[in-house]
Design an enzyme around this catalytic site. Structure first.
Site, PDB file in Angstrom:
ATOM      1  N   PHE A   1      13.865   5.220   9.811  1.00 35.22           N
ATOM      2  CA  PHE A   1      12.572   4.673   9.414  1.00 35.22           C
ATOM      3  C   PHE A   1      11.664   5.860   9.169  1.00 35.22           C
ATOM      4  O   PHE A   1      11.462   6.689  10.053  1.00 35.22           O
ATOM      5  CB  PHE A   1      11.997   3.739  10.485  1.00 35.22           C
ATOM      6  CG  PHE A   1      10.907   2.871   9.938  1.00 35.22           C
ATOM      7  CD1 PHE A   1      11.205   1.622   9.405  1.00 35.22           C
ATOM      8  CD2 PHE A   1       9.588   3.308   9.917  1.00 35.22           C
ATOM      9  CE1 PHE A   1      10.203   0.828   8.862  1.00 35.22           C
ATOM     10  CE2 PHE A   1       8.581   2.522   9.379  1.00 35.22           C
ATOM     11  CZ  PHE A   1       8.888   1.278   8.857  1.00 35.22           C
ATOM     12  N   VAL A   2      11.151   5.986   7.957  1.00 36.11           N
ATOM     13  CA  VAL A   2      10.363   7.162   7.607  1.00 36.11           C
ATOM     14  C   VAL A   2       8.905   6.783   7.391  1.00 36.11           C
ATOM     15  O   VAL A   2       8.598   5.681   6.930  1.00 36.11           O
ATOM     16  CB  VAL A   2      10.934   7.886   6.369  1.00 36.11           C
ATOM     17  CG1 VAL A   2      12.278   8.506   6.684  1.00 36.11           C
ATOM     18  CG2 VAL A   2      11.070   6.945   5.187  1.00 36.11           C
TER      19      VAL A   2
ATOM     20  N   ASP B   1      14.804  -0.641   0.425  1.00 30.59           N
ATOM     21  CA  ASP B   1      15.660  -0.749   1.611  1.00 30.59           C
ATOM     22  C   ASP B   1      16.668  -1.891   1.382  1.00 30.59           C
ATOM     23  O   ASP B   1      17.710  -1.674   0.773  1.00 30.59           O
ATOM     24  CB  ASP B   1      14.740  -0.990   2.816  1.00 30.59           C
ATOM     25  CG  ASP B   1      15.466  -1.053   4.147  1.00 30.59           C
ATOM     26  OD1 ASP B   1      16.636  -0.640   4.206  1.00 30.59           O
ATOM     27  OD2 ASP B   1      14.867  -1.511   5.135  1.00 30.59           O
TER      28      ASP B   1
ATOM     29  N   ARG C   1       0.294   6.808   7.820  1.00 28.47           N
ATOM     30  CA  ARG C   1       0.264   6.721   6.373  1.00 28.47           C
ATOM     31  C   ARG C   1      -0.308   7.998   5.726  1.00 28.47           C
ATOM     32  O   ARG C   1       0.096   8.377   4.636  1.00 28.47           O
ATOM     33  CB  ARG C   1      -0.599   5.525   5.960  1.00 28.47           C
ATOM     34  CG  ARG C   1      -0.174   4.885   4.652  1.00 28.47           C
ATOM     35  CD  ARG C   1      -1.159   3.826   4.235  1.00 28.47           C
ATOM     36  NE  ARG C   1      -1.005   2.525   4.855  1.00 28.47           N
ATOM     37  CZ  ARG C   1      -0.036   1.648   4.559  1.00 28.47           C
ATOM     38  NH1 ARG C   1       0.882   1.946   3.680  1.00 28.47           N
ATOM     39  NH2 ARG C   1       0.003   0.474   5.150  1.00 28.47           N
TER      40      ARG C   1
ATOM     41  N   GLU D   1       7.577   2.173  -6.589  1.00 30.83           N
ATOM     42  CA  GLU D   1       7.804   1.728  -5.205  1.00 30.83           C
ATOM     43  C   GLU D   1       7.869   2.938  -4.280  1.00 30.83           C
ATOM     44  O   GLU D   1       8.237   4.034  -4.701  1.00 30.83           O
ATOM     45  CB  GLU D   1       9.147   0.970  -5.123  1.00 30.83           C
ATOM     46  CG  GLU D   1       9.010  -0.539  -5.088  1.00 30.83           C
ATOM     47  CD  GLU D   1       8.482  -1.053  -3.738  1.00 30.83           C
ATOM     48  OE1 GLU D   1       7.794  -0.325  -3.000  1.00 30.83           O
ATOM     49  OE2 GLU D   1       8.769  -2.211  -3.437  1.00 30.83           O
ATOM     50  N   ASP D   2       7.551   2.710  -3.003  1.00 33.18           N
ATOM     51  CA  ASP D   2       7.680   3.792  -2.024  1.00 33.18           C
ATOM     52  C   ASP D   2       9.129   3.934  -1.561  1.00 33.18           C
ATOM     53  O   ASP D   2       9.688   5.020  -1.565  1.00 33.18           O
ATOM     54  CB  ASP D   2       6.736   3.578  -0.825  1.00 33.18           C
ATOM     55  CG  ASP D   2       6.880   2.197  -0.173  1.00 33.18           C
ATOM     56  OD1 ASP D   2       7.630   1.336  -0.695  1.00 33.18           O
ATOM     57  OD2 ASP D   2       6.232   1.978   0.865  1.00 33.18           O
TER      58      ASP D   2
ATOM     59  N   LYS E   1      16.951   3.889   0.206  1.00 37.06           N
ATOM     60  CA  LYS E   1      17.665   3.767   1.489  1.00 37.06           C
ATOM     61  C   LYS E   1      18.728   2.694   1.297  1.00 37.06           C
ATOM     62  O   LYS E   1      18.512   1.527   1.600  1.00 37.06           O
ATOM     63  CB  LYS E   1      16.635   3.367   2.559  1.00 37.06           C
ATOM     64  CG  LYS E   1      17.091   3.533   3.967  1.00 37.06           C
ATOM     65  CD  LYS E   1      15.936   3.639   4.960  1.00 37.06           C
ATOM     66  CE  LYS E   1      15.235   2.343   5.235  1.00 37.06           C
ATOM     67  NZ  LYS E   1      14.304   2.431   6.405  1.00 37.06           N
TER      68      LYS E   1
ATOM     69  N   ASP F   1       3.913   3.715   6.186  1.00 39.98           N
ATOM     70  CA  ASP F   1       3.353   3.528   7.525  1.00 39.98           C
ATOM     71  C   ASP F   1       4.340   2.860   8.461  1.00 39.98           C
ATOM     72  O   ASP F   1       5.348   2.301   8.039  1.00 39.98           O
ATOM     73  CB  ASP F   1       2.104   2.641   7.450  1.00 39.98           C
ATOM     74  CG  ASP F   1       2.472   1.171   7.223  1.00 39.98           C
ATOM     75  OD1 ASP F   1       3.264   0.902   6.306  1.00 39.98           O
ATOM     76  OD2 ASP F   1       1.995   0.311   7.980  1.00 39.98           O
TER      77      ASP F   1
ATOM     78  N   LYS G   1       0.820  -1.195   0.000  1.00 43.66           N
ATOM     79  CA  LYS G   1       0.000   0.000   0.000  1.00 43.66           C
ATOM     80  C   LYS G   1       0.866   1.263   0.000  1.00 43.66           C
ATOM     81  O   LYS G   1       0.385   2.334  -0.310  1.00 43.66           O
ATOM     82  CB  LYS G   1      -0.879   0.028   1.273  1.00 43.66           C
ATOM     83  CG  LYS G   1      -1.991  -0.998   1.281  1.00 43.66           C
ATOM     84  CD  LYS G   1      -2.898  -0.791   2.504  1.00 43.66           C
ATOM     85  CE  LYS G   1      -2.478  -1.766   3.571  1.00 43.66           C
ATOM     86  NZ  LYS G   1      -3.387  -1.790   4.743  1.00 43.66           N
ATOM     87  N   GLY G   2       2.124   1.104   0.364  1.00 41.14           N
ATOM     88  CA  GLY G   2       2.991   2.256   0.601  1.00 41.14           C
ATOM     89  C   GLY G   2       3.087   3.236  -0.557  1.00 41.14           C
ATOM     90  O   GLY G   2       3.158   4.444  -0.350  1.00 41.14           O
TER      91      GLY G   2
HETATM   92  P1  IMP Z   1      13.021  -4.081   1.224  1.00 42.31           P
HETATM   93  O1  IMP Z   1      12.404  -5.357   0.720  1.00 42.31           O
HETATM   94  O2  IMP Z   1      13.872  -4.300   2.441  1.00 42.31           O
HETATM   95  O3  IMP Z   1      13.743  -3.283   0.164  1.00 42.31           O
HETATM   96  O4  IMP Z   1      11.875  -3.210   1.813  1.00 42.31           O
HETATM   97  C1  IMP Z   1      10.925  -2.630   1.051  1.00 42.31           C
HETATM   98  C2  IMP Z   1       9.661  -2.406   1.846  1.00 42.31           C
HETATM   99  O5  IMP Z   1       9.890  -2.319   3.267  1.00 42.31           O
HETATM  100  C3  IMP Z   1       9.057  -1.088   1.437  1.00 42.31           C
HETATM  101  O6  IMP Z   1       8.253  -1.222   0.296  1.00 42.31           O
HETATM  102  C4  IMP Z   1       8.315  -0.717   2.686  1.00 42.31           C
HETATM  103  O7  IMP Z   1       7.051  -1.323   2.695  1.00 42.31           O
HETATM  104  C5  IMP Z   1       9.134  -1.278   3.822  1.00 42.31           C
HETATM  105  N1  IMP Z   1      10.047  -0.240   4.387  1.00 42.31           N
HETATM  106  C6  IMP Z   1      11.398  -0.254   4.368  1.00 42.31           C
HETATM  107  N2  IMP Z   1      11.899   0.852   4.963  1.00 42.31           N
HETATM  108  C7  IMP Z   1      10.832   1.581   5.353  1.00 42.31           C
HETATM  109  C8  IMP Z   1      10.696   2.858   6.015  1.00 42.31           C
HETATM  110  O8  IMP Z   1      11.654   3.556   6.364  1.00 42.31           O
HETATM  111  N3  IMP Z   1       9.413   3.256   6.254  1.00 42.31           N
HETATM  112  C9  IMP Z   1       8.325   2.545   5.881  1.00 42.31           C
HETATM  113  N4  IMP Z   1       8.407   1.367   5.256  1.00 42.31           N
HETATM  114  C10 IMP Z   1       9.648   0.878   4.995  1.00 42.31           C
END
Ligand code: IMP
Length: 185
Positions: free
Chosen positions: A150-151, A101, A163, A97-98, A129, A157, A42-43
């Site tokens: 963490f944002v 990470d 959110r 994508e939002d 990130k 959210d 949903k992000g």
């Molecule tokens: P990844 O799979 O570790 O790259 O993480 C991606 C997902 O983790 C994002 O689409 C978010 O849903 C969540 N996420 C990672 N960091 C944050 C943050 O700082 N705030 C909110 N959601 C995050």
């Protein structure tokens, strides 16, 4: 109850200006195509809606879900599911994508899109990130680089909280309030 830094990390105005810049780049790069703008729920829902409007080109919009399996970040496992039947064969897809990470979610999404035989895939993330990246991923467009915070806000959210904030804020972990050093992430 978690708290946020009341001072935005990125204001709604800064986000809107960057969305316009990203849209201009994407419009130029994808000129002559009719892209499917595919937001990751949903992000990225709010970012997708703003970016798709700013694109100002003939495009379709749809959404997909992705959920990381806890504890398997290094293996790149995330569950991808459709919200409706999508036919991506031969399409130009702009994946929205939002935040990227570890890269786990995006690499699973890329594998899913390639299995669905999308012809061209471009990835646009609002936030990058890179400090905890475990799976190398290529980003075509990235709005802002963020440190290891963490944002929340603008669609992002923490356990379904924050959110709907119009700006992006840094989440404050409870230990920060008591003066203990932050571990972030
Ligand atoms: P990844 O799979 O570790 O790259 O993480 C991606 C997902 O983790 C994002 O689409 C978010 O849903 C969540 N996420 C990672 N960091 C944050 C943050 O700082 N705030 C909110 N959601 C995050």
């Amino acid at each position: 109850m978690m708290r946020i830094d009341p001072e935005p990390l990125l204001t709604a105005e800064q986000i809107a200006a960057r969305v316009r810049e990203l849209a201009a780049d994407i419009r130029r790069d994808l000129a002559g195509t009719r892209p499917l703008v595919l937001g990751v729920l949903k992000g990225a829902a709010f970012f997708t809606a703003d970016l798709a409007r700013a694109l100002d080109m003939d495009a379709e919009v749809n959404f997909i879900r992705a959920r990381s399996y806890a504890g398997t970040a290094s293996t790149g496992k995330a569950a991808v599911s459709e919200t409706e039947d999508l036919c991506l064969r031969g399409r130009t897809v702009l994946l929205v994508e939002d935040i990227v990470d570890t890269g786990t979610t995006l690499s699973a999404l890329r594998a899913w899109l390639s299995a669905a035989e999308a012809e061209t895939v471009r990835v646009c993330t609002l936030l990058d990130k890179p400090f905890r990246r475990t799976t190398p991923v290529t980003l075509d467009y990235a709005g802002f680089l963020v440190e290891n915070h963490f944002v929340v806000g603008y669609g992002l959210d923490y356990e379904e909280q924050f959110r709907t904030l119009p700006a992006l804020h840094v989440l404050k972990w409870p230990e920060e309030a008591s003066g203990r050093p932050s571990v972030g992430g």
